[in-house]
Design a protein around this motif. Structure first.
Motif, PDB file in Angstrom:
ATOM      1  N   TYR A  12       0.816  -1.218   0.000  1.00  0.00           N
ATOM      2  CA  TYR A  12       0.000   0.000   0.000  1.00  0.00           C
ATOM      3  C   TYR A  12       0.851   1.270   0.000  1.00  0.00           C
ATOM      4  CZ  TYR A  12      -4.087  -2.853   1.046  1.00  0.00           C
ATOM      5  OH  TYR A  12      -5.105  -3.756   0.986  1.00  0.00           O
ATOM      6  N   GLU A  13       2.076   1.165   0.456  1.00  0.00           N
ATOM      7  CA  GLU A  13       2.965   2.318   0.602  1.00  0.00           C
ATOM      8  C   GLU A  13       3.061   3.182  -0.658  1.00  0.00           C
ATOM      9  OE1 GLU A  13       5.420   4.923   2.572  1.00  0.00           O
ATOM     10  OE2 GLU A  13       4.689   3.085   3.514  1.00  0.00           O
ATOM     11  N   PRO A  14       3.249   2.597  -1.846  1.00  0.00           N
ATOM     12  CA  PRO A  14       3.385   3.438  -3.042  1.00  0.00           C
ATOM     13  C   PRO A  14       2.134   4.272  -3.362  1.00  0.00           C
ATOM     14  CG  PRO A  14       4.094   1.189  -3.503  1.00  0.00           C
ATOM     15  CD  PRO A  14       3.454   1.189  -2.149  1.00  0.00           C
ATOM     16  N   PHE A  15       0.984   3.861  -2.808  1.00  0.00           N
ATOM     17  CA  PHE A  15      -0.273   4.536  -3.113  1.00  0.00           C
ATOM     18  C   PHE A  15      -0.690   5.508  -2.012  1.00  0.00           C
ATOM     19  CE2 PHE A  15      -0.255   0.310  -5.062  1.00  0.00           C
ATOM     20  CZ  PHE A  15      -0.256   0.687  -6.391  1.00  0.00           C
ATOM     21  N   LEU A  16       0.225   5.750  -1.040  1.00  0.00           N
ATOM     22  CA  LEU A  16      -0.032   6.674   0.070  1.00  0.00           C
ATOM     23  C   LEU A  16      -1.214   6.222   0.911  1.00  0.00           C
ATOM     24  CD1 LEU A  16       0.558  10.008  -1.869  1.00  0.00           C
ATOM     25  CD2 LEU A  16       2.233   8.597  -0.661  1.00  0.00           C
ATOM     26  N   LEU A  17      -1.306   4.900   1.134  1.00  0.00           N
ATOM     27  CA  LEU A  17      -2.352   4.296   1.962  1.00  0.00           C
ATOM     28  C   LEU A  17      -1.707   3.603   3.154  1.00  0.00           C
ATOM     29  CD1 LEU A  17      -4.413   2.496  -0.818  1.00  0.00           C
ATOM     30  CD2 LEU A  17      -4.939   4.687   0.237  1.00  0.00           C
ATOM     31  N   SER A  18      -2.438   3.541   4.234  1.00  0.00           N
ATOM     32  CA  SER A  18      -2.012   2.752   5.385  1.00  0.00           C
ATOM     33  C   SER A  18      -2.755   1.422   5.370  1.00  0.00           C
ATOM     34  CB  SER A  18      -2.349   3.482   6.689  1.00  0.00           C
ATOM     35  OG  SER A  18      -1.608   4.671   6.805  1.00  0.00           O
ATOM     36  N   GLN A  19      -2.075   0.350   5.749  1.00  0.00           N
ATOM     37  CA  GLN A  19      -2.757  -0.934   5.915  1.00  0.00           C
ATOM     38  C   GLN A  19      -3.865  -0.786   6.942  1.00  0.00           C
ATOM     39  OE1 GLN A  19      -2.543  -4.028   4.690  1.00  0.00           O
ATOM     40  NE2 GLN A  19      -0.848  -3.753   3.300  1.00  0.00           N
ATOM     41  N   GLY A  20      -3.596   0.012   7.947  1.00  0.00           N
ATOM     42  CA  GLY A  20      -4.591   0.261   8.978  1.00  0.00           C
ATOM     43  C   GLY A  20      -4.171   1.431   9.840  1.00  0.00           C
ATOM     44  N   ILE A  21      -5.117   1.902  10.618  1.00  0.00           N
ATOM     45  CA  ILE A  21      -4.879   2.974  11.583  1.00  0.00           C
ATOM     46  C   ILE A  21      -5.493   2.554  12.905  1.00  0.00           C
ATOM     47  CG2 ILE A  21      -5.477   5.353  12.235  1.00  0.00           C
ATOM     48  CD1 ILE A  21      -3.442   5.352  10.018  1.00  0.00           C
ATOM     49  N   ARG A  22      -4.681   2.649  13.965  1.00  0.00           N
ATOM     50  CA  ARG A  22      -5.209   2.406  15.306  1.00  0.00           C
ATOM     51  C   ARG A  22      -5.532   3.763  15.915  1.00  0.00           C
ATOM     52  NH1 ARG A  22      -2.700  -1.552  19.451  1.00  0.00           N
ATOM     53  NH2 ARG A  22      -1.198  -1.568  17.782  1.00  0.00           N
ATOM     54  N   PHE A  23      -6.725   3.848  16.501  1.00  0.00           N
ATOM     55  CA  PHE A  23      -7.166   5.053  17.196  1.00  0.00           C
ATOM     56  C   PHE A  23      -7.785   4.589  18.508  1.00  0.00           C
ATOM     57  CE2 PHE A  23     -10.379   8.334  18.146  1.00  0.00           C
ATOM     58  CZ  PHE A  23      -9.536   9.426  18.252  1.00  0.00           C
ATOM     59  N   GLY A  24      -7.089   4.827  19.609  1.00  0.00           N
ATOM     60  CA  GLY A  24      -7.563   4.318  20.896  1.00  0.00           C
ATOM     61  C   GLY A  24      -7.591   2.802  20.862  1.00  0.00           C
ATOM     62  N   ASN A  25      -8.736   2.225  21.232  1.00  0.00           N
ATOM     63  CA  ASN A  25      -8.891   0.769  21.232  1.00  0.00           C
ATOM     64  C   ASN A  25      -9.565   0.256  19.971  1.00  0.00           C
ATOM     65  OD1 ASN A  25      -7.646   0.377  23.682  1.00  0.00           O
ATOM     66  ND2 ASN A  25      -9.539   0.599  24.838  1.00  0.00           N
ATOM     67  N   LEU A  26      -9.582   1.082  18.927  1.00  0.00           N
ATOM     68  CA  LEU A  26     -10.167   0.656  17.657  1.00  0.00           C
ATOM     69  C   LEU A  26      -9.091   0.581  16.581  1.00  0.00           C
ATOM     70  CD1 LEU A  26     -13.490   2.700  17.517  1.00  0.00           C
ATOM     71  CD2 LEU A  26     -13.210   0.259  18.000  1.00  0.00           C
ATOM     72  N   LEU A  27      -9.248  -0.388  15.709  1.00  0.00           N
ATOM     73  CA  LEU A  27      -8.330  -0.589  14.605  1.00  0.00           C
ATOM     74  C   LEU A  27      -9.143  -0.568  13.312  1.00  0.00           C
ATOM     75  CD1 LEU A  27      -5.462  -1.323  13.660  1.00  0.00           C
ATOM     76  CD2 LEU A  27      -6.061  -3.723  14.034  1.00  0.00           C
ATOM     77  N   PHE A  28      -8.782   0.315  12.400  1.00  0.00           N
ATOM     78  CA  PHE A  28      -9.458   0.463  11.119  1.00  0.00           C
ATOM     79  C   PHE A  28      -8.537  -0.096  10.042  1.00  0.00           C
ATOM     80  CE2 PHE A  28     -11.006   3.611  14.020  1.00  0.00           C
ATOM     81  CZ  PHE A  28     -12.367   3.667  13.796  1.00  0.00           C
ATOM     82  N   ILE A  29      -8.963  -1.187   9.395  1.00  0.00           N
ATOM     83  CA  ILE A  29      -8.130  -1.856   8.394  1.00  0.00           C
ATOM     84  C   ILE A  29      -8.610  -1.496   6.996  1.00  0.00           C
ATOM     85  CG2 ILE A  29      -7.386  -4.094   7.474  1.00  0.00           C
ATOM     86  CD1 ILE A  29      -6.167  -3.419  10.200  1.00  0.00           C
TER      87      ILE A  29
END
Length: 130
Positions: A12-29
């Motif tokens: 995902y790196e070349p497309f300026l995307l994250s595999q996921g983002i953790r925010f507090g106790n939530l993980l967005f994939i």
């Protein structure tokens, strides 16, 4: 505070995307398709792509400190709703009760013309599993 989830490899790196983002106790994939470690869609049809997409989802969840059993919401995009029975079987194989909330949607196309399925998820982290 946002924390970026990185997997190896990270296609995902070349497309300026994250595999996921953790925010507090939530993980967005981010959406996980049936792509191999080189980023190529796997051969073998819908079921093979679905298996690979769930393997990629598992890897991203684990990199973020979670797991398939901690998924609370999943969105599954398919390019042909005739594969709905296969989606149900994949859900049965990879999720357990209580099953996560879910949206299954047919879309015209995904990022790669050969991709037939993509899965995104929201999961809990750092707490007791279901």
């Amino acid at each position: 505070m946002f924390e970026r989830v990185v997997t190896q490899p990270d296609n995902y790196e070349p497309f300026l995307l994250s595999q996921g983002i953790r925010f507090g106790n939530l993980l967005f994939i981010s959406g996980q398709a049936g792509a191999d470690d080189e980023g190529r869609i796997v051969d073998g049809g819908f079921r093979a792509q679905g298996e690979q997409a769930f393997a990629n989802l598992r890897r991203a969840l684990e990199a973020g400190g979670s797991s398939l059993k901690d998924v609370v919401k999943v969105t599954i995009f398919v390019t042909d709703m005739r594969h709905f029975p296969d989606v149900v079987e994949l859900r049965r194989k990879y999720f357990s009760e209580p099953f996560p909330a879910d949206t299954i949607a047919e879309i015209t196309a995904l990022y790669d013309p050969t991709a037939m399925i993509e899965i995104e998820a929201i999961a809990a982290t750092g707490g007791p599993s279901r």
